[in-house]
Write a protein that holds these residues in place. Structure first.
Motif, PDB file in Angstrom:
ATOM      1  N   LEU A 198       0.831  -1.210   0.000  1.00  0.00           N
ATOM      2  CA  LEU A 198       0.000   0.000   0.000  1.00  0.00           C
ATOM      3  C   LEU A 198       0.863   1.257   0.000  1.00  0.00           C
ATOM      4  N   LEU A 199       1.892   1.291   0.823  1.00  0.00           N
ATOM      5  CA  LEU A 199       2.764   2.465   0.873  1.00  0.00           C
ATOM      6  C   LEU A 199       3.518   2.649  -0.438  1.00  0.00           C
ATOM      7  N   ASP A 200       3.848   1.542  -1.101  1.00  0.00           N
ATOM      8  CA  ASP A 200       4.479   1.626  -2.411  1.00  0.00           C
ATOM      9  C   ASP A 200       3.527   2.269  -3.412  1.00  0.00           C
ATOM     10  N   CYS A 201       2.264   1.876  -3.375  1.00  0.00           N
ATOM     11  CA  CYS A 201       1.252   2.494  -4.257  1.00  0.00           C
ATOM     12  C   CYS A 201       1.121   3.987  -3.973  1.00  0.00           C
ATOM     13  N   LEU A 202       1.060   4.350  -2.692  1.00  0.00           N
ATOM     14  CA  LEU A 202       0.913   5.759  -2.318  1.00  0.00           C
ATOM     15  C   LEU A 202       2.129   6.568  -2.764  1.00  0.00           C
TER      16      LEU A 202
END
Length: 362
Positions: free
Chosen positions: A31-35
């Motif tokens: 998720l943090l990679d997507c953000l």
């Protein structure tokens, strides 16, 4: 990620801390990679599907629920599982604990403002929130969001990005390209596929600035583990010393072009690159293996030495060997110690040749 969520994730009274940690670790990094991609990359490049958005919502929902059950125990255990990005992960959980509503609003704002045609996702976000609000009331905040204000912010951000491109995105273009390449390669499912894709990239991508960024990715980055794995694979290929391997040949050829381009700063960059001990050892092993080849030794005894074929780029190997033995080279002593393992007559011939061309190269 969609298949993982459908097949692996459950949240019920029987969920153990170990299970919550295992799933939360995988989800939070994803998720943090997507953000990060939505916040850093130019919006016109990143596209999201309905499934992508649904996965981000489900991941956030699951992270919220696990944190609600286990709190700080979960956070500390997740940090122990992750060897990178501790500050980013802790910041995420601190924000979650302080205000879930704001976390949800920021997720939606990133989807709208950080992706190509992001404004078209607004009806979908509004529709999706209803089911999530039944499980966690904080998701009801989506129905009160000002989509028009987001559109204005998107326009303002686009103008700002265009005005500051040279200082923000422009200076980091090689970093962005490298990260995009790493993400694409690491989406492959098997190590063999990853190695094949990496070898193909080493053949086709001539930009050493991009590969240099791979070795400069900081440990606190979300991509550090993936970058480290690819770095190790590159070093393994070079360390094998098979000069006929097309990926290694092309990679070393690109390094030669990088330092022979006439740009003095590129040599300094190469020396910074060679400060990575394993990379310096791998390049040294490649060159050592090259000089050990019988056909090369025969060529050294001839007056008419052919130059620069892709299989045996002799002039390039002479130049790179010269650079690694220069006084400013960070691996000079180690590389010379490796060359000393060559048969004495061969080493003498090589050093004599290097002495003859040193004046020209200098």
């Amino acid at each position: 990620m969609d298949a993982y969520m459908r097949n692996e994730l459950t949240v019920d009274s029987e969920l153990t801390l170990d299970q919550a940690v295992h799933h939360s670790t995988k989800l939070i990094v994803w998720l943090l990679d997507c953000l990060e991609q939505m916040q850093v990359e130019q919006p016109k490049h990143l596209e999201l599907s309905h499934t992508d958005i649904e996965c981000m919502f489900k991941a956030t929902l699951y992270l919220f629920e696990c944190h609600a059950q286990y709190g700080d125990k979960l956070v500390e255990a997740v940090l122990l599982q992750c060897i990178q990005a501790h500050a980013i992960i802790r910041r995420f959980y601190n924000n979650l604990e302080a205000d879930r509503t704001q976390c949800i609003q920021e997720l939606c704002a990133n989807i709208i403002n950080g992706t190509r045609n992001g404004h078209t996702h607004a009806p979908l976000l509004y529709q999706m929130h209803k089911a999530y609000a039944e499980l966690q009331p904080a998701w009801s905040t989506i129905k009160d969001m000002d989509w028009s204000a987001m559109a204005r912010n998107r326009a303002n951000n686009t103008t700002l990005n265009a005005a500051t491109a040279a200082t923000s995105i422009g200076l980091n273009v090689h970093t962005l390209q490298m990260r995009q390449l790493v993400r694409r390669i690491c989406r492959l499912t098997t190590m063999q596929d990853i190695k094949i894709a990496l070898a193909r990239s080493m053949q086709l991508i001539r930009s050493c600035d991009l590969w240099l960024q791979l070795f400069r990715e900081p440990k606190e980055s979300l991509l550090y583990t993936r970058c480290y794995m690819l770095r190790q694979m590159i070093c393994d290929m070079l360390n094998e010393g098979k000069t006929a391997c097309s990926a290694s040949v092309c990679f070393v050829h690109h390094i030669y072009e990088f330092v022979a381009s006439g740009n003095c700063s590129n040599l300094s960059r190469l020396y910074c690159w060679l400060m990575h001990a394993r990379f310096a050892t791998a390049v040294g092993s490649y060159l050592h293996d090259y000089w050990q080849q019988q056909q090369v030794l025969q060529l050294l005894q001839q007056d008419d030495i052919p130059c620069s074929t892709m299989e045996l780029p002799l002039d390039e190997m002479i130049y790179l060997t010269h650079l690694l033995l220069k006084p400013k080279s960070p691996c000079r002593s180690q590389f010379y110690a490796k060359l000393k393992s060559l048969p004495s007559p061969v080493l003498a011939q090589l050093m004599d040749l290097l002495n003859k061309v040193a004046y020209v190269y200098s």
